[in-house]
Scaffold this motif. Structure first.
Motif, PDB file in Angstrom:
ATOM      1  N   UNK A   1     -55.922 -29.362  68.951  1.00 14.96           N
ATOM      2  CA  UNK A   1     -57.248 -29.403  68.347  1.00 14.96           C
ATOM      3  C   UNK A   1     -58.003 -28.139  68.736  1.00 14.96           C
ATOM      4  N   UNK A   2     -58.515 -27.433  67.746  1.00 13.01           N
ATOM      5  CA  UNK A   2     -59.320 -26.235  67.965  1.00 13.01           C
ATOM      6  C   UNK A   2     -60.773 -26.590  67.644  1.00 13.01           C
ATOM      7  N   UNK A   3     -61.654 -26.373  68.600  1.00 10.65           N
ATOM      8  CA  UNK A   3     -63.070 -26.693  68.379  1.00 10.65           C
ATOM      9  C   UNK A   3     -63.932 -25.450  68.569  1.00 10.65           C
TER      10      UNK A   3
ATOM     11  N   UNK B   1     -48.864 -30.382  62.882  1.00  9.12           N
ATOM     12  CA  UNK B   1     -50.175 -30.194  62.285  1.00  9.12           C
ATOM     13  C   UNK B   1     -51.164 -29.809  63.372  1.00  9.12           C
ATOM     14  N   UNK B   2     -52.220 -29.125  62.972  1.00  6.56           N
ATOM     15  CA  UNK B   2     -53.289 -28.763  63.896  1.00  6.56           C
ATOM     16  C   UNK B   2     -54.617 -29.153  63.268  1.00  6.56           C
ATOM     17  N   UNK B   3     -55.586 -29.431  64.114  1.00  5.63           N
ATOM     18  CA  UNK B   3     -56.916 -29.820  63.653  1.00  5.63           C
ATOM     19  C   UNK B   3     -57.929 -28.770  64.096  1.00  5.63           C
ATOM     20  N   UNK B   4     -58.760 -28.326  63.160  1.00  6.49           N
ATOM     21  CA  UNK B   4     -59.799 -27.333  63.455  1.00  6.49           C
ATOM     22  C   UNK B   4     -61.159 -27.961  63.145  1.00  6.49           C
TER      23      UNK B   4
ATOM     24  N   UNK C   1     -64.055 -24.807  56.634  1.00  5.64           N
ATOM     25  CA  UNK C   1     -63.338 -25.960  56.105  1.00  5.64           C
ATOM     26  C   UNK C   1     -62.698 -26.740  57.249  1.00  5.64           C
ATOM     27  N   UNK C   2     -63.486 -27.474  58.041  1.00  5.88           N
ATOM     28  CA  UNK C   2     -62.890 -28.237  59.131  1.00  5.88           C
ATOM     29  C   UNK C   2     -61.930 -29.292  58.586  1.00  5.88           C
ATOM     30  N   UNK C   3     -60.878 -29.548  59.342  1.00  8.41           N
ATOM     31  CA  UNK C   3     -59.920 -30.557  58.898  1.00  8.41           C
ATOM     32  C   UNK C   3     -58.617 -30.454  59.664  1.00  8.41           C
ATOM     33  N   UNK C   4     -57.644 -31.265  59.248  1.00 13.77           N
ATOM     34  CA  UNK C   4     -56.309 -31.269  59.833  1.00 13.77           C
ATOM     35  C   UNK C   4     -55.344 -30.617  58.853  1.00 13.77           C
TER      36      UNK C   4
END
Length: 254
Positions: A215-217, A139-142, A148-151
């Motif tokens: 994690x992508x920020x 999984x990745x988190x944005x 739509x931020x989320x995992x």
């Protein structure tokens, strides 16, 4: 003493300036991971190979022409038609507990390397074993300025940065496209890398292909940071300031 300095006009002007200053947000109050720059890493290779990490959940199925010989090596719960395969959790030391073989280390191996290793070990018990192996917790988190931020779970073995951003509904118009941060963790060691989405070279970045739990920020751009102050002004502050301005304006027009 110069009384013009204390005229109603100058007071109105001063209040308006104070309200404007107080309404401006600052980067320090808005942007995440500001100290990450101290820990950023630069990698000179653009190759990507997924490797198993601590706490990864792995599904492993062993098959062969003679299915009876594979039964001891497939971890199942239940019996008969109700039997279901169980996954393996890579422990803090990088091992899984595999039937018959005992502790097997997967930490740091690629899926191909893990298959080859298991095939070699199982060849002592099974003729021509076939190993099916799958990472089940990819999984990745944005986060940040995306729609739509989320995992997000990933069904394949890898995902690109652009695909992850697509899952999150793309960047908002307030997202900083030249400074996207990717945080990666491998066995407790975190790396921080940045890419510029406005250039074509970012597809050659070593973080273009994401790994599990990346994690992508997307940080807000300068316009969004400035406007954040307006969003966060206390309603009472606005009311009091407006009342003072109206009061002074009424004095001026008398």
């Amino acid at each position: 003493m110069n009384k013009s300095l204390y005229s109603p006009k100058s007071l109105v002007f001063s209040i308006l300036i104070l309200l404007l200053i107080s309404s401006c947000g600052s980067r320090e109050n808005v942007v995440y991971f500001q100290s990450a720059k101290e820990f950023e890493t630069e990698v000179n290779t653009n190759t990507f190979t997924p490797r198993f990490k601590v706490d990864d959940v792995v599904a492993i199925n062993v098959s062969a022409l003679d299915l009876e010989t594979t039964r001891p090596f497939n971890l199942l719960a239940g019996t008969g038609d109700n039997a279901v395969s169980l996954d393996y959790l890579i422990d803090k030391d990088g091992f899984i507990e595999f039937p018959v073989l005992g502790k097997v280390k997967l930490l740091g191996l690629t899926p191909t390397e893990a298959k080859d290793m298991l095939r070699e070990k199982l060849s002592e018990y099974i003729k021509n074993p076939i190993i099916n192996l799958r990472l089940n917790n990819f999984q990745v988190t944005v986060l940040g300025e995306v729609n739509r931020p989320g995992t997000y779970p990933v069904t394949g073995e890898r995902i690109t940065l652009l695909e992850a951003i697509g899952l999150a509904g793309d960047l908002t118009i307030q997202g900083e496209r030249k400074n996207v941060l990717i945080i990666r963790d491998f066995n407790g060691v975190k790396t921080y890398s940045r890419v510029d989405l406005t250039t074509k070279e970012f597809v050659n970045s070593p973080v273009y292909y994401l790994t599990q739990n990346d994690v992508v920020y997307v940080e807000p751009n300068k316009g969004r940071v400035r406007s954040s102050g307006l969003d966060s002004i206390d309603t009472l502050t606005i009311s009091i300031g407006s009342s003072l301005v109206l009061l002074l304006v009424s004095i001026l027009i008398r």
